[in-house]
Design a protein around this motif. Structure first.
Motif, PDB file in Angstrom:
ATOM      1  N   GLU A   5      -4.814   2.885   9.197  1.00 25.15           N
ATOM      2  CA  GLU A   5      -4.703   4.299   8.826  1.00 25.15           C
ATOM      3  C   GLU A   5      -4.577   4.450   7.323  1.00 25.15           C
ATOM      4  N   THR A   6      -4.348   3.365   6.627  1.00 22.01           N
ATOM      5  CA  THR A   6      -3.788   3.541   5.302  1.00 22.01           C
ATOM      6  C   THR A   6      -4.640   3.033   4.152  1.00 22.01           C
ATOM      7  N   VAL A   7      -5.892   2.803   4.389  1.00 24.61           N
ATOM      8  CA  VAL A   7      -6.707   2.294   3.295  1.00 24.61           C
ATOM      9  C   VAL A   7      -6.883   3.368   2.222  1.00 24.61           C
ATOM     10  N   LYS A   8      -6.688   2.965   0.986  1.00 24.77           N
ATOM     11  CA  LYS A   8      -6.859   3.909  -0.120  1.00 24.77           C
ATOM     12  C   LYS A   8      -8.289   3.783  -0.622  1.00 24.77           C
ATOM     13  N   PHE A   9      -8.999   4.869  -0.660  1.00 29.87           N
ATOM     14  CA  PHE A   9     -10.382   4.793  -1.070  1.00 29.87           C
ATOM     15  C   PHE A   9     -10.567   4.992  -2.564  1.00 29.87           C
ATOM     16  N   GLN A  10     -10.886   3.938  -3.236  1.00 29.61           N
ATOM     17  CA  GLN A  10     -11.352   4.000  -4.608  1.00 29.61           C
ATOM     18  C   GLN A  10     -12.842   3.731  -4.455  1.00 29.61           C
ATOM     19  N   PRO A  11     -13.671   4.479  -5.111  1.00 28.55           N
ATOM     20  CA  PRO A  11     -15.081   4.388  -4.748  1.00 28.55           C
ATOM     21  C   PRO A  11     -15.784   3.157  -5.299  1.00 28.55           C
ATOM     22  N   VAL A  12     -15.350   1.977  -4.950  1.00 29.60           N
ATOM     23  CA  VAL A  12     -16.083   0.800  -5.398  1.00 29.60           C
ATOM     24  C   VAL A  12     -16.540  -0.011  -4.195  1.00 29.60           C
ATOM     25  N   SER A 234      -3.848  -6.726   0.224  1.00 30.12           N
ATOM     26  CA  SER A 234      -3.288  -6.692   1.574  1.00 30.12           C
ATOM     27  C   SER A 234      -1.791  -6.460   1.406  1.00 30.12           C
ATOM     28  N   VAL A 235      -1.326  -5.287   1.797  1.00 30.83           N
ATOM     29  CA  VAL A 235       0.068  -4.931   1.566  1.00 30.83           C
ATOM     30  C   VAL A 235       0.828  -4.957   2.892  1.00 30.83           C
ATOM     31  N   SER A 236       1.913  -5.735   2.926  1.00 33.88           N
ATOM     32  CA  SER A 236       2.664  -5.822   4.174  1.00 33.88           C
ATOM     33  C   SER A 236       4.153  -5.981   3.891  1.00 33.88           C
ATOM     34  N   GLY A 237       4.951  -5.916   4.927  1.00 33.49           N
ATOM     35  CA  GLY A 237       6.395  -6.103   4.798  1.00 33.49           C
ATOM     36  C   GLY A 237       7.141  -4.788   4.857  1.00 33.49           C
ATOM     37  N   ASP A 238       8.226  -4.708   4.075  1.00 33.54           N
ATOM     38  CA  ASP A 238       9.104  -3.549   4.153  1.00 33.54           C
ATOM     39  C   ASP A 238       8.544  -2.343   3.405  1.00 33.54           C
ATOM     40  N   CYS A 239       7.677  -1.598   4.067  1.00 27.97           N
ATOM     41  CA  CYS A 239       7.124  -0.382   3.489  1.00 27.97           C
ATOM     42  C   CYS A 239       6.639   0.505   4.620  1.00 27.97           C
ATOM     43  N   GLU A 240       6.447   1.795   4.309  1.00 29.31           N
ATOM     44  CA  GLU A 240       6.027   2.720   5.367  1.00 29.31           C
ATOM     45  C   GLU A 240       4.564   2.571   5.729  1.00 29.31           C
ATOM     46  N   LYS A 241       3.753   2.225   4.725  1.00 28.50           N
ATOM     47  CA  LYS A 241       2.313   2.197   4.972  1.00 28.50           C
ATOM     48  C   LYS A 241       1.668   0.866   4.626  1.00 28.50           C
ATOM     49  N   LEU A 259       2.801   3.649  -3.698  1.00 27.94           N
ATOM     50  CA  LEU A 259       1.711   4.012  -2.792  1.00 27.94           C
ATOM     51  C   LEU A 259       2.021   3.625  -1.348  1.00 27.94           C
ATOM     52  N   ALA A 260       2.651   2.472  -1.196  1.00 29.11           N
ATOM     53  CA  ALA A 260       2.899   1.950   0.155  1.00 29.11           C
ATOM     54  C   ALA A 260       4.153   2.549   0.772  1.00 29.11           C
ATOM     55  N   GLY A 261       4.865   3.360   0.002  1.00 28.93           N
ATOM     56  CA  GLY A 261       6.079   3.963   0.537  1.00 28.93           C
ATOM     57  C   GLY A 261       7.174   2.931   0.766  1.00 28.93           C
ATOM     58  N   ALA A 262       7.390   2.086  -0.226  1.00 28.94           N
ATOM     59  CA  ALA A 262       8.437   1.071  -0.102  1.00 28.94           C
ATOM     60  C   ALA A 262       9.699   1.586  -0.789  1.00 28.94           C
ATOM     61  N   SER A 263      10.838   1.374  -0.168  1.00 28.65           N
ATOM     62  CA  SER A 263      12.070   1.768  -0.836  1.00 28.65           C
ATOM     63  C   SER A 263      13.077   0.626  -0.730  1.00 28.65           C
ATOM     64  N   ASN A 264      14.056   0.653  -1.620  1.00 28.72           N
ATOM     65  CA  ASN A 264      15.082  -0.388  -1.582  1.00 28.72           C
ATOM     66  C   ASN A 264      14.507  -1.783  -1.731  1.00 28.72           C
TER      67      ASN A 264
END
Ligand SMILES: Cc1cc2nc3c(=O)[nH]c(=O)nc-3n(C[C@H](O)[C@H](O)[C@H](O)COP(=O)(O)O)c2cc1C
Ligand code: SF4
Ligand code: FES
Lengths: 401, 157
Positions: A5-12, A234-241, A259-264
């Protein structure tokens, strides 16, 4: 598996592209023209090591031999990396077209995709896609009525991380144990079955398809001077997205965290188990070959996580995955893991810990391949950057060794 | 193993070699083909592969022993591989591990008595954005929960 759901589109990488476009372009221009655009783009390999792609292809093109090969490295075994999965599933046209352009440019007639065993579930759809390319004359003999012939075969791995290392990969393709070779000679001269071979990452081929159609200069406009273009992270771990993010090189760690909604967030591991772990004070570091370089794995850990536990997980991985060929890596990783177990129990001296860090530094130079050369990175960076946590936890400095 | 069984294995290997080519570089695809059908590569199969590819049986064994997805000893008809790498670990791997062991009554590394299911660990499956993740044979399951484990097991016949 669910849709991302979370891919950020940069037009490349996700710019407009019609299947076959890069091949259509490549058959109509000279090899020199293709190499020129690649050189203009200043693209470096997306698999982690960051070798300039134009140079690799030029060397393979220049090598004199009866046969040459193009290999797409789809072994994607680095913990925390999954962008190649995304490309293969969602944009096989970019990857395969890039391989055909590679074949045309270096003068190879055969390409292999080395697909990790864990990705066998995509084999059927990829093979179907190749069949369709053949029907469309984008693959096979006299591609688009040109003089070029090129075919692609998908080979499966069998569960060995080290086979992502290009010479181990070639050994594996030849039917051997996946043990890294001494380099030189390099695959561009002596690769598969002794023939010149260019090995590139999935994402590198995908980027090439765009570079060939839109020009090197277009690509170079993104990113930094030394790290041009866009990178998939590839973003993973403690984040919302969690997910695959397309961002220009030069993006900082904190920008990704936002961007990934990571806190703390306490720590960010850049580059997978073989990469470096950054503490809060370094979140302004830039993701780029010249700063925090990476094949794209970004693992986020929040304040509740134990750094020692994370480190132990990484070192267990390396002990298991070392091919055992050379001593620094075979023995070294086991010693580092021992050290972590002693730290857990609080049975260590600082002298001993410093010896382990020295051991890590000698592994970085004395190991035969990238696995042993990079496996101490997380050990060293976690012990250095999270000293307080690690030594406060264990009782510390007890004289048992 | 009786003669009929041996003949059929030889036939199978001959077919695989025809498909991939009588060449050392076909060894992995051939081994993978045999294993896909029998879940392991028996001593007899190893000898036949060696004979038909004209290499030493020790070479064949040495290759099998290198790769974690290839086995020389029998396994269950289905293999479940649970990711044990850090992200899945943080996302609840332990709960999944417990659910699998409880439901099947075996530990990781073991095979059920009816030889149906083997439990193994795997390293990062490339699904970290959707962990915890596991693979059943080659099919991947993501965001696995203990409840989902029951469904997954029910789906394996
Ligand atoms: C242990 C180890 C594992 C590697 N795994 C991969 C991998 O899974 N995919 C990949 O593209 N490169 C991997 N590499 C890097 C390759 O050796 C090689 O540099 C790369 O495929 C070249 O492609 P590029 O120039 O397009 O990046 C690995 C290297 C090492 C040392
Ligand atoms: S560094 Fe490790 S993986 Fe690489 S050749 Fe040596 S033992 Fe094998
Ligand atoms: S850590 Fe489990 S899939 Fe990557």
């Amino acid at each position: 598996m669910e849709d991302l759901e979370t891919v950020k589109f940069q037009p490349v990488i996700f710019a407009d592209y019609s299947p076959g476009e890069a091949i259509r372009k490549a058959v109509g221009i000279s090899r020199q023209d293709v190499l020129f655009e690649l050189k203009e783009s200043k693209i470096k390999g997306r698999g982690g090591a960051g070798f300039p792609t134009a140079t690799k292809w030029m060397l393979t093109a220049a090598a004199k031999a009866d046969k040459k090969y193009v290999v797409c490295n789809a072994d994607e075994g680095e913990p925390g990396t999954f962008k190649d999965r995304f490309l293969l599933l969602e944009h096989p046209e970019l990857v395969f077209d890039g391989m055909v352009v590679g074949g045309i440019t270096v003068g190879a007639q055969k390409g292999f995709v080395y697909l990790r065993a864990e990705y066998e579930y995509m084999l059927k759809s990829l093979e179907d896609y190749l069949q369709q390319m053949k029907k469309d004359n984008l693959l096979g003999e006299n591609i688009l009525q040109s003089k070029y012939n090129f075919d692609i075969e998908i080979r499966l791995g069998s569960g060995a991380y080290v086979c992502g290392e290009e010479t181990a990969l070639i050994e594996s393709l030849e039917g051997h144990r996946g043990e890294a070779r001494n380099r030189p000679p390099y695959p561009v001269n002596t690769g598969f079955m002794g023939f010149p071979t260019t090995v590139n990452n999935v994402e590198t081929f995908a980027a090439v398809s765009h570079i060939i159609t839109k020009g090197g200069e277009w690509f170079r406009n993104y990113g930094t001077d030394k790290s041009t273009g866009i990178k998939l992270f590839s973003v993973s771990g403690d984040c919302e997205k969690p997910g695959v993010y397309e961002l220009p090189w030069g993006t900082t760690i904190s920008e990704i965290l936002d961007l990934a909604g990571a806190s703390n967030t306490k720590a960010v591991q850049v580059g997978g188990a073989s990469g470096y772990c950054y503490p809060k004070t370094q979140f302004d570091r830039k993701l780029a070959y010249e700063d925090a370089g990476t094949g794209g794995s970004i693992m986020i850990f929040n304040e509740s996580r134990s750094m020692l536990k994370i480190l132990k997980n990484f070192m267990e991985f390396f002990v298991e995955e070392s091919c055992g060929q050379c001593t620094p890596c075979r023995i070294g990783n086991a010693k580092l893991l021992d050290g972590i177990e002693k730290l857990e129990k609080g049975e260590y001296t600082f002298k001993y810990i410093n010896q382990l860090i020295d051991l890590g530094r000698s592994m970085q130079v004395a190991s035969k391949c990238g696995l042993g050369q990079t496996s101490p990175n997380s050990f060293i960076s976690i012990l250095e950057n999270f000293r307080e946590e690690i030594f406060a936890k264990s009782s510390g400095g007890r004289n048992v060794n | 193993m009786d003669v009929l069984e041996k003949n059929s294995i030889t036939e199978e290997i001959t077919g695989l070699i025809e498909q991939f080519g009588r060449d050392r570089s076909s060894l992995l695809p051939v081994l993978q083909g045999v294993q896909r059908k029998h879940q392991h590569i028996s001593d007899f199969a190893q000898q036949e592969i060696a004979r038909l590819l004209d290499i030493h049986p020790v070479e064949v064994y040495s290759v099998i022993s290198f790769y974690s997805f290839l086995h020389s000893k029998p396994k269950g008809r289905n293999t479940i591989r649970l990711c044990k790498t850090i992200i899945c670990d943080l996302l609840g791997k332990n709960e999944i591990e417990e659910a699998l062991e409880r439901e099947l009554g075996i530990k990781f590394g073991e095979t059920t008595n009816d030889k149906n299911i083997t439990l193994e660990y795997a390293n990062c499956l490339g699904m970290c954005d959707q962990g915890p993740a596991l693979i059943v044979n080659e099919r991947v399951y993501t965001k696995v929960t203990p409840q989902k484990v029951i469904e997954i097991l029910n789906g394996i016949n």
